[in-house]
Design a protein around this motif. Structure first.
Motif, mmCIF file in Angstrom:
data_model
loop_
_atom_site.group_PDB
_atom_site.id
_atom_site.type_symbol
_atom_site.label_atom_id
_atom_site.label_comp_id
_atom_site.label_asym_id
_atom_site.label_seq_id
_atom_site.Cartn_x
_atom_site.Cartn_y
_atom_site.Cartn_z
ATOM 1 N N GLU A 1 -20.152 -46.866 -37.699
ATOM 2 C CA GLU A 1 -20.197 -45.404 -37.813
ATOM 3 C C GLU A 1 -21.587 -44.913 -38.209
ATOM 4 N N VAL A 2 -22.329 -45.740 -38.966
ATOM 5 C CA VAL A 2 -23.654 -45.317 -39.435
ATOM 6 C C VAL A 2 -24.764 -46.190 -38.853
ATOM 7 N N ALA A 3 -24.418 -47.062 -37.932
ATOM 8 C CA ALA A 3 -25.407 -47.967 -37.342
ATOM 9 C C ALA A 3 -26.434 -47.178 -36.535
ATOM 10 N N PRO A 4 -27.639 -47.731 -36.336
ATOM 11 C CA PRO A 4 -28.685 -47.039 -35.557
ATOM 12 C C PRO A 4 -28.388 -47.047 -34.067
ATOM 13 N N ILE A 5 -27.451 -46.211 -33.677
ATOM 14 C CA ILE A 5 -27.111 -46.001 -32.259
ATOM 15 C C ILE A 5 -27.445 -44.551 -31.948
ATOM 16 N N GLY A 6 -28.462 -44.316 -31.171
ATOM 17 C CA GLY A 6 -28.867 -42.929 -30.902
ATOM 18 C C GLY A 6 -30.040 -42.872 -29.959
ATOM 19 N N THR A 7 -30.665 -41.701 -29.902
ATOM 20 C CA THR A 7 -31.805 -41.491 -29.011
ATOM 21 C C THR A 7 -33.072 -42.087 -29.616
ATOM 22 N N ILE A 8 -34.106 -42.152 -28.802
ATOM 23 C CA ILE A 8 -35.385 -42.676 -29.277
ATOM 24 C C ILE A 8 -35.926 -41.814 -30.412
ATOM 25 N N HIS A 9 -35.682 -40.504 -30.353
ATOM 26 C CA HIS A 9 -36.207 -39.628 -31.400
ATOM 27 C C HIS A 9 -35.425 -39.777 -32.706
ATOM 28 N N SER A 10 -34.140 -40.073 -32.612
ATOM 29 C CA SER A 10 -33.398 -40.325 -33.853
ATOM 30 C C SER A 10 -33.887 -41.614 -34.509
ATOM 31 N N LEU A 11 -34.261 -42.609 -33.699
ATOM 32 C CA LEU A 11 -34.822 -43.840 -34.246
ATOM 33 C C LEU A 11 -36.178 -43.562 -34.891
ATOM 34 N N CYS A 12 -37.012 -42.785 -34.223
ATOM 35 C CA CYS A 12 -38.319 -42.433 -34.786
ATOM 36 C C CYS A 12 -38.165 -41.675 -36.098
ATOM 37 N N GLN A 13 -37.212 -40.743 -36.129
ATOM 38 C CA GLN A 13 -36.991 -39.973 -37.350
ATOM 39 C C GLN A 13 -36.515 -40.880 -38.475
ATOM 40 N N ARG A 14 -35.697 -41.863 -38.161
ATOM 41 C CA ARG A 14 -35.220 -42.812 -39.173
ATOM 42 C C ARG A 14 -36.395 -43.598 -39.757
ATOM 43 N N ILE A 15 -37.323 -44.039 -38.893
ATOM 44 C CA ILE A 15 -38.480 -44.817 -39.360
ATOM 45 C C ILE A 15 -39.402 -43.951 -40.215
ATOM 46 N N CYS A 16 -39.693 -42.740 -39.735
ATOM 47 C CA CYS A 16 -40.609 -41.859 -40.476
ATOM 48 C C CYS A 16 -40.022 -41.424 -41.809
ATOM 49 N N SER A 17 -38.711 -41.210 -41.857
ATOM 50 C CA SER A 17 -38.080 -40.799 -43.112
ATOM 51 C C SER A 17 -38.089 -41.936 -44.133
ATOM 52 N N ALA B 1 -42.627 -31.494 -38.194
ATOM 53 C CA ALA B 1 -43.064 -32.445 -37.172
ATOM 54 C C ALA B 1 -42.263 -32.168 -35.906
ATOM 55 N N ASP B 2 -42.941 -32.157 -34.770
ATOM 56 C CA ASP B 2 -42.213 -31.983 -33.514
ATOM 57 C C ASP B 2 -41.847 -33.359 -32.956
ATOM 58 N N PHE B 3 -41.200 -33.377 -31.786
ATOM 59 C CA PHE B 3 -40.723 -34.642 -31.227
ATOM 60 C C PHE B 3 -41.877 -35.580 -30.872
ATOM 61 N N ASN B 4 -42.980 -35.032 -30.360
ATOM 62 C CA ASN B 4 -44.138 -35.877 -30.069
ATOM 63 C C ASN B 4 -44.698 -36.491 -31.350
ATOM 64 N N ASP B 5 -44.687 -35.698 -32.435
ATOM 65 C CA ASP B 5 -45.162 -36.221 -33.721
ATOM 66 C C ASP B 5 -44.301 -37.385 -34.186
ATOM 67 N N LEU B 6 -42.995 -37.270 -33.998
ATOM 68 C CA LEU B 6 -42.104 -38.352 -34.425
ATOM 69 C C LEU B 6 -42.495 -39.669 -33.766
ATOM 70 N N GLU B 7 -42.770 -39.623 -32.465
ATOM 71 C CA GLU B 7 -43.156 -40.843 -31.756
ATOM 72 C C GLU B 7 -44.490 -41.369 -32.261
ATOM 73 N N LEU B 8 -45.483 -40.478 -32.369
ATOM 74 C CA LEU B 8 -46.818 -40.891 -32.805
ATOM 75 C C LEU B 8 -46.778 -41.494 -34.213
ATOM 76 N N HIS B 9 -46.071 -40.837 -35.123
ATOM 77 C CA HIS B 9 -46.067 -41.295 -36.503
ATOM 78 C C HIS B 9 -45.192 -42.529 -36.693
ATOM 79 N N ALA B 10 -44.152 -42.680 -35.867
ATOM 80 C CA ALA B 10 -43.351 -43.905 -35.944
ATOM 81 C C ALA B 10 -44.170 -45.110 -35.496
ATOM 82 N N VAL B 11 -44.953 -44.943 -34.435
ATOM 83 C CA VAL B 11 -45.848 -46.027 -33.987
ATOM 84 C C VAL B 11 -46.900 -46.311 -35.057
ATOM 85 N N GLN B 12 -47.412 -45.241 -35.669
ATOM 86 C CA GLN B 12 -48.392 -45.423 -36.744
ATOM 87 C C GLN B 12 -47.789 -46.241 -37.883
ATOM 88 N N ALA B 13 -46.533 -45.966 -38.228
ATOM 89 C CA ALA B 13 -45.885 -46.725 -39.293
ATOM 90 C C ALA B 13 -45.733 -48.192 -38.909
#
Length: 1024
Positions: free
Chosen positions: A84-100, A312-324
């Motif tokens: 129910e809480v596993a990381p199953i979602g879109t690429i942006h939800s994964l990026c948001q999880r990493i950045c958070s 942060a917009d969606f592009n930021d999520l991708e950029l900052h997740a890669v940075q992390a």
């Protein structure tokens, strides 16, 4: 259903696996099975990442995993809860999880908020002028401010793509353009023209065409030897003159035709062939270096600005997740935690997203699922070549080719059509054995010989679709129920209309509504492109500042207030320039009931939030009630609620009313992608765009209007493999032309992929509809090789409104209505009000109410008093009891004052008779002041009568005045005309013996004024 051998291979593969999954081959089932295999092998669900392209796909994958886990595991197993809480979602939800989780390493605040595209665009529009102040002044010696501002704003839209394009070696670009030019010049038609022109020669050198021939030959030979001067020589060719006596018979015409064809061929050549990488391109590269510096300068400031605001917009999520993930500690932590990764729709991911997933999956078991044939998102930066790269790097590559969705005949059609249209096409193999005694494909094409406009062609196609859907539902037409796998008659919800354009879907929706069918928009359409969005902006802007003349006029002329343009024009002649429209109207129309609600609107400043302010103003202006009386009222109401939610979201972010107004204006101007909500329609035809149809299926699909509009040459282009090019003042750019020609080829391939996606949504039957052959000749040629094409006449008549056949099982069992022995209300002469009743429900005419009862008598009395300018008193109602008369007068009190405000002058009573077939239809009386036609009503207005009166003598507007509610509902001339056009079929239905009762009467019966005498309501078989 069990897995086939290929699916089992994909599930059991160790290490990295690439899965090529064609349409309908059980991709989601395979992904769910591989996920479960990881869990059964000892992995916890929290250690398995599943990335899907859409939220809907993620929900479906999670649902299937849970269903299978619950079958295999005890109900209290913790692994079920983890899913129910596993990381199953879109690429942006994964990026948001990493950045958070890693805000410091990602470079974001710990409490950042994800901003939508509109918020980012609004921020950019507001701050870009200030951010550009940091650009060195010498930059403007090369490029002016407005051009630089436009380039910076555009390039920031896909910063990573721009950065990659700027790293391309200019020397490689020049060499590639030179090689492309050489291929065109050597392999094209120039050698053939040179050969043809050298075969003939005039008898004298003085002939002007002979001189042109020699110049053309010299120019062609120069080009074939690599001398660009030949283009200048060919451009100087003059086809005037020439005498037949100077030539061998027939040769003059031959040479002239060849020279003319050569001239046309040269005009068709791309600019890069003519100019190459020219001096303009050299100068532009110098400018681009300065533009690039400005882009990076603004981008750095923008990052700090967004960080300071915590967004942060969606592009930021991708950029900052890669940075992390570039941080060793973060990378080690996540690669240790996530032991398996499943990625869907790999053909539609961008290079940055690919980098993120490959970094995350270094030590994990990675499964990449995709299908290049279904890559549709290149316009968002997707690179389908990345899937090919992943296939090459994977230890195992499995191709799923067994199609579980579609009947064999349709699979054969798809294979034959796209083998050759799509490179390296992998044929599908049908698993279903179902067959029907009919061709699996129908093709509808608007008449080729017609010279009608494209708009007229699309209208004809929409009408034909209405005819065909009508036929599918009324004639015996079987499909296989996807849930039960049993054959049954087709129903509206089994049908989908798929198109590349919403304009075409809107036209089909109008046609479906006209024939009595509900259309449901499936996951598509832009909320801010609706009339309701403009209305919301108008209401908020007026409440924030009623002296804003633009907002005031917009509200006054809207149906919420109802002041006509003619009346406003008359008022404008008396209005002074120093006074606002709001102040002027309050003085000029003092006491006008149309302005009554304005006294109570929640004007700013107010303690209400913007969303509450909007909701309260909408209620006071009767906006929801207005929507309920318009076409597609369910669709409009859903949009209104979604807009209220959107404003509420912005309110919760701390925006006041003025800030929300700015947000909406910016979003509407930028055509922000905010999806319209789906509507709950129990039995409706689905309308969906090609992009939104991915992952969905229906028993019957109409794929329509696949021809594309010709693209215009852009002013700037970015290609990560071919650099950046632009034009400023219309000067020719070989570099820009070279990129553009390559992108045209890519666009054509993507269009073929769109055709593939659209045609593979059908399970049992496919209907292709084309408004014209333009741009689809290649597809139509392949279709015509297999099936007959039906030509649609451009003047096709609309379909008859749908009557539910008696053979179909109704939701409620209705008694038969025998109109062969009608009640006294039904004759060969009928009132328009009775016909309007019949339009709503035939049972209304079968009831025993007399044709002219107390309601009709009272309506006539009120109309006469309004004509004479007199009021109504108790003594005018001797046939009513005193108490009832007082109650009635209290209910309609003040109607005369309000009615007068809607009339230009004292009205006359207008009535008449219209003959349709064997029926005489009496209508009226209506109040008529030569500008407005008004029907006085208590519960249901007489739309049929107003339509007949308007058809006999058109008026500017017609309205129904609801006396008990003291309000008027205006009808437009087109709405009246549509109603009049339906009356022939309605009278024909009335004449049938007996006509079929309509379905779904429950909502009508609850409020019907005749429910106490209706024999169906009184029966024991109905279910309200």
């Amino acid at each position: 259903m069990g897995l086939n051998p290929r699916q089992l291979e994909a599930v059991a593969a160790q290490g990295t696996v690439a899965i090529s999954a064609g349409a309908g081959t059980g991709k989601t089932q395979t992904m769910a099975a591989r996920y479960l295999a990881h869990v059964e092998a000892g992995m916890r669900p929290l250690e398995v990442v599943a990335v899907t392209f859409t939220v809907r796909a993620a929900s479906e994958l999670r649902r299937r995993i849970l269903e299978q886990l619950r079958e295999k595991l005890p109900i209290n197993d913790p692994r079920i809860l983890e899913v129910e809480v596993a990381p199953i979602g879109t690429i942006h939800s994964l990026c948001q999880r990493i950045c958070s989780e890693f805000p410091v390493e990602s470079g974001l605040n710990y409490d950042f908020v994800v901003a939508d595209e509109t918020t980012y665009q609004q921020l950019l529009a507001q701050e870009l002028p200030h951010l550009l102040e940091a650009v060195p002044p010498n930059t403007y010696e090369l490029i002016d401010y407005s051009a630089l501002k436009g380039f910076v704003a555009s390039f920031l839209g896909d910063l990573e793509k721009f950065r990659r394009a700027m790293t391309v070696d200019i020397a490689e670009i020049k060499a590639s353009i030179a090689a492309a030019r050489l291929r065109v010049l050597e392999d094209g038609a120039l050698p053939l023209f040179e050969h043809q022109l050298s075969q003939c020669e005039a008898l004298t050198l003085n002939d002007r065409i002979e001189q042109a021939r020699r110049v053309a030959l010299a120019g062609l030979r120069s080009l074939l030897h690599g001398d660009d001067a030949g283009f200048g020589m060919l451009a100087a060719i003059d086809l005037r003159g020439g005498s037949a006596k100077n030539w061998i018979p027939g040769e003059l015409t031959l040479i002239k035709d060849t020279l003319r064809a050569l001239r046309d061929y040269l005009r068709s050549l791309p600019s890069y062939v003519v100019y190459g990488f020219n001096q303009t391109d050299e100068e532009h590269q110098v400018i681009l270096q300065e533009v690039s510096k400005a882009v990076e300068l603004v981008a750095a400031q923008l990052v700090e600005l967004k960080r300071s605001r915590g967004i942060a917009d969606f592009n930021d999520l991708e950029l900052h997740a890669v940075q992390a993930l570039k941080d060793d500690m973060v990378c080690r932590e996540l690669t240790t935690r996530f032991r398996a990764i499943l990625v869907d729709e790999v053909q539609d991911i961008s290079p940055l997203q690919y980098e993120l997933l490959t970094r995350l999956g270094r030590a994990a078991s990675l499964a990449a699922v995709g299908d290049v044939k279904q890559s549709l998102y290149r316009f968002r930066g997707a690179d389908p070549d990345l899937f090919a790269r992943q296939i090459a790097q994977s230890a195992v590559h499995v191709t799923l080719e067994e199609n579980y969705r579609t009947v064999p005949g349709l699979v054969e059609f798809v294979n034959h059509t796209f083998d050759g249209l799509l490179p390296e096409y992998e044929a599908l193999s049908p698993r279903r054995t179902t067959s029907f005694p009919r061709p699996p494909v129908e093709i509808l094409l608007v008449d080729d010989s017609s010279d009608a406009t494209l708009t007229q062609r699309r209208q004809a196609l929409a009408r034909q679709i209405g005819h065909r859907i009508f036929g599918l539902l009324e004639e015996p037409f079987e499909i296989v129920d996807p849930r039960t796998n049993l054959r049954r008659q087709v129903r509206p919800h089994d049908i989908a209309i798929i198109s590349s354009r919403w304009t075409m879907l809107d036209a089909v929706a109008e046609e479906l509504q006209r024939v009595g069918l509900v259309a449901n928009i499936v996951g598509g359409g832009q909320l801010l492109g609706t009339q309701e969005a403009l209305d919301v902006l108008t209401i908020l802007a007026f409440c924030d500042n009623p002296h804003d003349d633009l907002a005031c006029i917009a509200l006054m002329r809207s149906p919420m207030i109802g002041i006509s343009d003619r009346e406003l024009a008359t008022l404008a002649e008396r209005k002074g320039r120093s006074v606002s429209w709001f102040s002027f109207l309050n003085d000029e129309l003092r006491g006008d009931p149309r302005l009554e609600a304005l006294k109570y609107l929640p004007y700013s400043p107010t303690a209400l939030s913007p969303s509450d302010q909007l909701a309260q103003a909408g209620d006071l202006l009767l906006y929801p009630e207005l929507l309920a009386r318009l076409n597609h009222h369910e669709r409009r109401r859903a949009d209104w609620i979604a807009l209220l939610d959107l404003v509420d979201d912005r309110s919760r972010e701390g925006l006041d009313t003025q800030a929300v107004i700015m947000y909406l204006r910016q979003a509407i101007a930028d055509q922000a992608r905010i999806r319209r909500p789906p509507i709950e329609a129990e039995d409706s035809v689905s309308l969906v765009t090609i992009h939104a149809s991915k992952g969905l299926e229906w028993p019957i699909t109409f794929v329509i209007d696949l021809d594309r509009s010709p693209s215009r040459s852009p002013r700037q282009l970015i290609d990560p493999h071919r650099g950046v090019a632009f034009t400023l003042n219309g000067e020719p750019s070989g570099h820009l032309s070279w990129i553009y020609e390559h992108q045209l080829r890519e666009d054509l391939l993507e269009e073929h992929r769109r055709w593939y996606v659209a045609t593979t949504r059908a399970r049992d039957h496919l209907i292709l509809g084309f408004a014209s052959r333009s741009q689809v000749d290649e597809l139509l040629t392949r279709v015509e090789e297999q099936f007959q094409v039906s030509q649609i006449p451009i003047d096709i008549a609309p379909a008859t409104p749908r009557i539910t056949p008696e053979a179909r099982t109704a939701r409620y069992r209705l008694p038969a209505v025998d109109l062969s022995t009608p009640s006294p209300a039904i004759r060969r002469s009928i009132t328009s009000r009775a016909l309007d009743d019949f339009r709503r429900c035939p049972l209304l005419l079968a009831s025993s109410e007399p044709p002219f009862g107390p309601v009709g008598r009272l309506r006539t009395l009120l109309s006469q008093r309004a004509r004479d300018g007199l009021s109504v008193s108790e003594r005018d109602l001797p046939w009513m009891g005193a108490r009832d008369a007082r109650t009635l007068l209290q209910a309609v009190g003040g109607y005369q004052l309000q009615l007068a405000s809607h009339l230009i002058k004292r009205p006359a009573l207008r009535e008449g008779t219209t003959r349709i077939g064997a029926w005489s239809i009496a209508w009226g009386p209506f109040l008529d002041d030569q500008e407005s036609l008004i029907d006085l009503a208590f519960d249901e207005g007489d739309l049929v009568g107003l339509a007949l009166a308007h058809a006999e003598q058109p008026v500017s507007r017609a309205g129904i005045y609801y006396l008990t509610q003291s309000r008027i509902h205006w009808l437009s001339p087109p709405e009246l005309a549509r109603t009049a056009a339906q009356l022939t079929s309605l009278v024909h239905e009335l004449s049938s013996k007996p006509p079929s009762p309509r379905e779904d009467r429950a909502s009508v019966c609850r409020n019907c004024r005749r429910s106490d005498v209706c024999h169906w309501v009184q029966s024991q078989d109905h279910r309200l």
